[in-house]
Structures are given as structure tokens and as C-alpha cells.
Design a protein around this motif. Structure first.
Motif, PDB file in Angstrom:
ATOM      1  N   UNK A  63      41.155  50.952  37.344  1.00 17.04           N
ATOM      2  CA  UNK A  63      41.040  49.907  38.312  1.00 17.04           C
ATOM      3  C   UNK A  63      41.054  48.355  37.715  1.00 17.04           C
ATOM      4  N   UNK A  64      40.726  48.522  36.158  1.00 17.71           N
ATOM      5  CA  UNK A  64      41.190  47.357  35.041  1.00 17.71           C
ATOM      6  C   UNK A  64      42.429  46.694  35.398  1.00 17.71           C
ATOM      7  N   UNK A  65      43.491  47.637  35.914  1.00 15.64           N
ATOM      8  CA  UNK A  65      44.633  46.977  36.092  1.00 15.64           C
ATOM      9  C   UNK A  65      44.986  45.903  37.357  1.00 15.64           C
ATOM     10  N   UNK A  66      43.774  45.902  38.145  1.00 15.06           N
ATOM     11  CA  UNK A  66      43.749  44.720  39.041  1.00 15.06           C
ATOM     12  C   UNK A  66      43.925  43.460  38.544  1.00 15.06           C
ATOM     13  N   UNK A  67      43.082  43.396  37.351  1.00 13.50           N
ATOM     14  CA  UNK A  67      43.192  42.256  36.446  1.00 13.50           C
ATOM     15  C   UNK A  67      44.659  41.841  35.765  1.00 13.50           C
ATOM     16  N   UNK A  68      45.073  42.987  35.155  1.00 14.21           N
ATOM     17  CA  UNK A  68      46.204  43.112  34.610  1.00 14.21           C
ATOM     18  C   UNK A  68      47.475  42.472  35.750  1.00 14.21           C
ATOM     19  N   UNK A  69      47.340  43.129  36.875  1.00 13.62           N
ATOM     20  CA  UNK A  69      48.549  42.517  37.872  1.00 13.62           C
ATOM     21  C   UNK A  69      48.134  41.192  38.202  1.00 13.62           C
ATOM     22  N   UNK A  70      47.017  40.539  38.369  1.00 14.86           N
ATOM     23  CA  UNK A  70      46.466  39.369  38.760  1.00 14.86           C
ATOM     24  C   UNK A  70      47.248  38.381  37.818  1.00 14.86           C
ATOM     25  N   UNK A  71      47.180  38.764  36.270  1.00 14.17           N
ATOM     26  CA  UNK A  71      47.529  37.711  35.221  1.00 14.17           C
ATOM     27  C   UNK A  71      49.035  38.038  35.382  1.00 14.17           C
ATOM     28  N   UNK A  72      49.607  38.983  35.676  1.00 14.78           N
ATOM     29  CA  UNK A  72      51.247  39.111  36.012  1.00 14.78           C
ATOM     30  C   UNK A  72      51.593  38.139  37.079  1.00 14.78           C
ATOM     31  N   UNK A  73      50.943  38.187  38.300  1.00 11.94           N
ATOM     32  CA  UNK A  73      51.387  37.366  39.306  1.00 11.94           C
ATOM     33  C   UNK A  73      51.070  35.741  39.133  1.00 11.94           C
ATOM     34  N   UNK A  74      49.884  35.409  38.246  1.00  7.20           N
ATOM     35  CA  UNK A  74      49.771  34.216  37.860  1.00  7.20           C
ATOM     36  C   UNK A  74      50.972  33.503  37.067  1.00  7.20           C
ATOM     37  N   UNK A  75      51.247  34.493  36.153  1.00  5.77           N
ATOM     38  CA  UNK A  75      52.467  33.946  35.274  1.00  5.77           C
ATOM     39  C   UNK A  75      53.724  33.683  36.042  1.00  5.77           C
ATOM     40  N   UNK A  76      54.042  34.768  37.004  1.00  3.49           N
ATOM     41  CA  UNK A  76      55.232  34.505  37.984  1.00  3.49           C
ATOM     42  C   UNK A  76      55.145  33.145  38.612  1.00  3.49           C
ATOM     43  N   UNK A  77      54.050  32.858  39.309  1.00  5.94           N
ATOM     44  CA  UNK A  77      53.653  31.508  40.080  1.00  5.94           C
ATOM     45  C   UNK A  77      53.792  30.440  39.152  1.00  5.94           C
ATOM     46  N   UNK A 153      33.527  33.259  37.706  1.00  7.42           N
ATOM     47  CA  UNK A 153      32.275  33.272  37.623  1.00  7.42           C
ATOM     48  C   UNK A 153      31.437  34.756  37.645  1.00  7.42           C
ATOM     49  N   UNK A 154      32.151  35.831  37.192  1.00  3.13           N
ATOM     50  CA  UNK A 154      31.580  37.074  36.941  1.00  3.13           C
ATOM     51  C   UNK A 154      30.693  37.222  35.928  1.00  3.13           C
ATOM     52  N   UNK A 155      29.807  37.679  36.011  1.00  5.29           N
ATOM     53  CA  UNK A 155      28.648  37.961  34.683  1.00  5.29           C
ATOM     54  C   UNK A 155      28.654  39.108  34.153  1.00  5.29           C
ATOM     55  N   UNK A 171      33.663  47.376  30.743  1.00  3.34           N
ATOM     56  CA  UNK A 171      32.909  47.703  32.111  1.00  3.34           C
ATOM     57  C   UNK A 171      33.041  46.585  32.986  1.00  3.34           C
ATOM     58  N   UNK A 172      32.648  46.937  34.483  1.00  7.98           N
ATOM     59  CA  UNK A 172      32.656  46.140  35.408  1.00  7.98           C
ATOM     60  C   UNK A 172      31.659  46.560  36.520  1.00  7.98           C
ATOM     61  N   UNK A 173      31.747  45.841  37.658  1.00  6.70           N
ATOM     62  CA  UNK A 173      30.843  46.281  38.765  1.00  6.70           C
ATOM     63  C   UNK A 173      31.779  46.390  39.897  1.00  6.70           C
ATOM     64  N   UNK A 174      31.069  47.053  41.033  1.00  8.06           N
ATOM     65  CA  UNK A 174      31.813  46.942  42.323  1.00  8.06           C
ATOM     66  C   UNK A 174      31.856  45.687  42.787  1.00  8.06           C
ATOM     67  N   UNK A 175      30.825  44.781  42.840  1.00  2.00           N
ATOM     68  CA  UNK A 175      30.824  43.658  43.366  1.00  2.00           C
ATOM     69  C   UNK A 175      31.849  42.462  42.621  1.00  2.00           C
ATOM     70  N   UNK A 176      31.896  42.685  41.266  1.00  2.00           N
ATOM     71  CA  UNK A 176      32.922  42.054  40.510  1.00  2.00           C
ATOM     72  C   UNK A 176      34.161  42.427  40.665  1.00  2.00           C
ATOM     73  N   UNK A 177      34.566  43.683  40.832  1.00  2.00           N
ATOM     74  CA  UNK A 177      35.944  44.409  41.097  1.00  2.00           C
ATOM     75  C   UNK A 177      36.519  43.791  42.428  1.00  2.00           C
ATOM     76  N   UNK A 178      35.434  43.751  43.355  1.00  2.00           N
ATOM     77  CA  UNK A 178      35.901  43.121  44.651  1.00  2.00           C
ATOM     78  C   UNK A 178      36.345  41.654  44.603  1.00  2.00           C
ATOM     79  N   UNK A 179      35.719  40.995  43.679  1.00  2.00           N
ATOM     80  CA  UNK A 179      36.263  39.394  43.725  1.00  2.00           C
ATOM     81  C   UNK A 179      37.416  39.331  42.993  1.00  2.00           C
ATOM     82  N   UNK A 180      37.587  40.250  41.907  1.00  2.00           N
ATOM     83  CA  UNK A 180      39.313  40.337  41.166  1.00  2.00           C
ATOM     84  C   UNK A 180      40.208  40.509  42.197  1.00  2.00           C
ATOM     85  N   UNK A 181      39.930  41.581  43.081  1.00  2.00           N
ATOM     86  CA  UNK A 181      40.917  42.167  44.062  1.00  2.00           C
ATOM     87  C   UNK A 181      40.965  40.957  45.020  1.00  2.00           C
TER      88      UNK A 181
END
Length: 387
Positions: A63-77, A153-155, A171-181
């Protein structure tokens, strides 16, 4: 910067009897009995509909790859990366174990192909290849990942790699992962990748490679179009899933289910609960102009302030909304240079004193610093008008 309210409007929707959301746990609903932690949110508002140990730090696996994909999409935009750019695979990227698309050292694939390898097949090799392209090295990319964590703002999240392979202090949490998603889903094109059940790479070669989505709900649950599974011996079976029905998009996260069958069943329980109990009332899509912002000494004197994400109001089914007030705040003084995507204000939806939704407004385009000649002509025009 000082801010001022430029508009307050009552949104007349001919609905009535709005009441705030109630978390499912408060009513004793148990949707994820065997998972270590879980959360269910509505995407537009971010409101929590169900939660179990949502802030417990756990390994997120792929699920770490959700952040990886986010940074890819940001770089494209941001124009730092294009869909058809060929990405070269380093020896290090090709050496990744676990889930992979079996890239060879020196092999090139386009951004589009690499992202398919990540989103559908969870390719660790493709993830590292993209990380090296975007940041220069895996370590530098991990710094970007953790910088983004702070921006959101994820702690309770810390990444050590872009893949989710086991690592100390990853590590991460369910709450933080939902925010990244939620942040990733601002890019509507991402579900074109995460929502595909199968595809092929190296289509016209002898090394044609079949991609099959590790998220089986994409095929078996109507409306599911992402996002990412995860598994390691330590993390057990994890899934961040998203589904959309009737203008409502929700995100469900499960950490640490004992089997893939139970993981999928518990995510299905959460999705069923959301769609049977709640309703989303869309207000604005992403990138909609809602105000003008004056730019001091800018090459462009005025910019559109646009919505940074979809904006909605959430109710329980059978309840509606009435007398929702829209409050638009923009920065009183914005100085050049301004880049597209820079925060320039906020938009707030309220009912009485209750804030239903608050979201950033961003610059819809760039405004560089004006040249001395542009400033001279403006001052000349000002004096001419005075005459």
C-alpha cells in the motif's frame, strides 16, 4: 497574509433536515472483525464513517505504492514528467525482489507502462525505476515521500522505500493511508490504471507480460476502481480500496487481515455499509474557478482561484441539506511569482456555525514577475486614465 471574504452565498438546494455524520462505531457496528485496523471515509469530505484502531502504526506493505503513485502523478501535472517519456531501468531497480514486472537492467519503458506495472501488478522494480527518475535516487525519493507526509499533516507515517518491502521504521496507519489515497484520487486519471483488472506489457515482443490486478474487488465488486493491495509476512493482508456509486466515492482501508478472503470480505462489508447508509451531494468539481486573485507586480495581474479537489456535502440516506452557506476567502495580497497550484485561499461550506467542509483554493495558472517594461506601461496607463 491577510485574507478577506469575497463572497457568501446560500446554496438553495430545496433539501431539508441536515444532520451531521455519525461514525458507525458509535452505534456498535462491527465491519472488520479480524483486521488489526481499518477505516472507511467518504472521499470528498474526508468524513469518517467507520474506524477500528485507525491510528495504530503498522507495516503497510505494498500500500506504500499509493504514495509512490501520488508523487508520479504530481510530477506529471507539474510538467516534470510526461506519459510517453522512456524510463531507463537501473541495475538496482532490476534487482528488486517480491512483486515485479521483471525489468532488465537497461530496459526502457514509458511512464504509462511503468505506472501500469505499479498499479496493476504492484511491480517493485517499476516503483524503484520511477523513484530514481523523479528524484535521482531511491533515497532522495523517500525524502520526497516523507516531505509529502508532512505536507498532508500526517503524524503516524514514515517511509523507508517506495515499494513497501519490509524495513525498520517503515509504518503507517489506516487513517493516514486513507488521507494519502484521498490525495491520489484528486487525479482522476489514476483510476484508469488502478481500475484495470488485466493488461499486457511488451505487447509486440517475445517477452509479452500479462498483468493481473492484485485487487480482485476490481473485477468482483461493482464500482471498485482501485487502489492497492499489500502483503508481507509481517503486515499480513492489507488493502486500500475505493469505489464510486451515484456521485459518492468512498475509501476503505484494512491492515493485517489473516487471509486475502477475509481482507476482501471486510472491505466489502465497509463498502456495502457506506453505500446503503450515506449519500454525497456534490457542490464543485476539481479545478473549477470560483474567484479572482489580484497578483502584485505579476506578469498576469489577475488569476483564477480554482478548487483543489472535489467538494461535497455528506448526509445519511433519507436526510437532505438546506441553507448551506459557501464562504470564499482569498489572499488579500499575493505577490509574484505565483505558480499554478499555489494555495491562494480557501472555500468553506457551513450550516450555521458548523463547518461541513473546508478546502484550499489554488492558482489556476502561473504569474511570473512582471518586467520593468510591463510595470512602466501599467503606470503610464494609470496616469493616462487620471488625465
Amino acid at each position: 497574509m491577510k485574507r478577506f471574504v469575497i463572497a457568501i452565498f446560500t446554496i438553495a438546494l430545496t433539501f431539508s433536515a441536515f444532520s451531521p455524520y455519525v461514525q458507525a462505531e458509535e452505534k456498535g457496528v462491527q465491519l472488520t472483525e479480524s483486521a488489526k485496523s481499518a477505516i472507511l471515509i467518504e472521499r470528498d469530505t474526508g468524513q469518517v464513517l467507520y474506524e477500528k484502531n485507525g491510528h495504530e502504526k503498522l507495516p503497510p506493505a505494498s500500500m506504500t505504492k499509493i504514495m509512490t503513485m501520488l508523487l508520479i502523478m504530481e510530477a506529471i501535472e507539474e510538467g516534470k514528467l510526461t506519459w510517453d517519456e522512456k524510463i531507463r531501468t537501473s541495475e538496482y531497480a532490476a534487482s528488486m525482489g517480491g512483486s515485479q514486472i521483471f525489468l532488465e537492467a537497461g530496459e526502457e519503458m514509458t511512464t504509462d507502462e511503468m505506472l501500469r506495472g505499479i498499479a496493476i501488478a504492484s511491480g517493485n522494480d517499476a516503483s524503484v525505476a520511477m523513484a530514481e527518475r523523479i528524484a535521482g535516487s531511491e533515497d532522495a525519493f523517500v525524502e520526497k515521500m516523507n516531505t509529502k507526509v508532512k505536507e498532508l499533516g500526517l503524524e503516524n507515517t514514515k517511509f523507508q522505500n517506495p515499494t513497501g518491502l519490509p524495513a525498520k521504521e517503515h509504518y503507517s496507519t489506516a487513517s493516514d493511508m486513507a488521507v494519502i489515497a484521498k490525495e491520489l484520487l484528486k487525479y482522476e486519471g489514476i483510476t484508469k490504471y488502478t481500475g484495470q483488472y488485466e493488461d499486457y506489457l511488451r505487447q509486440d515482443t517475445e517477452k509479452k507480460f500479462w498483468l493481473v490486478n492484485t485487487n480482485k474487488l476490481v473485477k468482483f465488486y461493482p464500482g471498485v476502481d482501485g487502489l492497492k493491495t499489500g502483503f508481507t509476512a509481517e503486515a499480513k493482508y492489507c488493502l486500500t480500496a475505493t469505489a464510486q456509486k451515484d456521485n459518492m466515492r468512498v475509501i476503505a482501508v484494512v491492515f493485517g487481515a489473516p487471509t486475502p478472503k477475509e481482507r476482501n470480505a471486510q472491505v466489502t462489508n465497509m463498502l456495502d455499509y457506506a453505500f446503503s447508509h450515506y449519500k454525497t451531494h456534490p457542490m464543485f468539481e476539481r479545478n473549477v474557478p470560483v474567484a479572482k486573485v489580484h497578483v502584485s507586480k505579476g506578469s498576469v495581474k489577475e488569476l483564477d482561484a480554482v478548487t483543489s479537489e472535489p467538494i461535497s456535502v455528506l448526509t445519511k440516506k433519507g436526510e437532505n441539506i438546506d441553507d448551506v452557506v459557501k464562504e470564499i476567502n482569498v489572499d488579500e495580497k499575493v505577490k509574484a511569482p505565483v505558480k499554478k497550484g499555489d494555495k491562494v485561499g480557501s472555500i468553506i461550506l457551513k450550516k450555521g456555525s458548523q463547518v461541513l467542509s473546508e478546502s484550499d483554493l489554488i492558482a489556476g495558472s502561473d504569474s511570473l514577475e512582471a518586467s520593468w517594461w510591463q510595470l512602466f506601461k501599467r503606470s503610464l496607463g494609470h496616469f493616462t486614465k487620471l488625465d
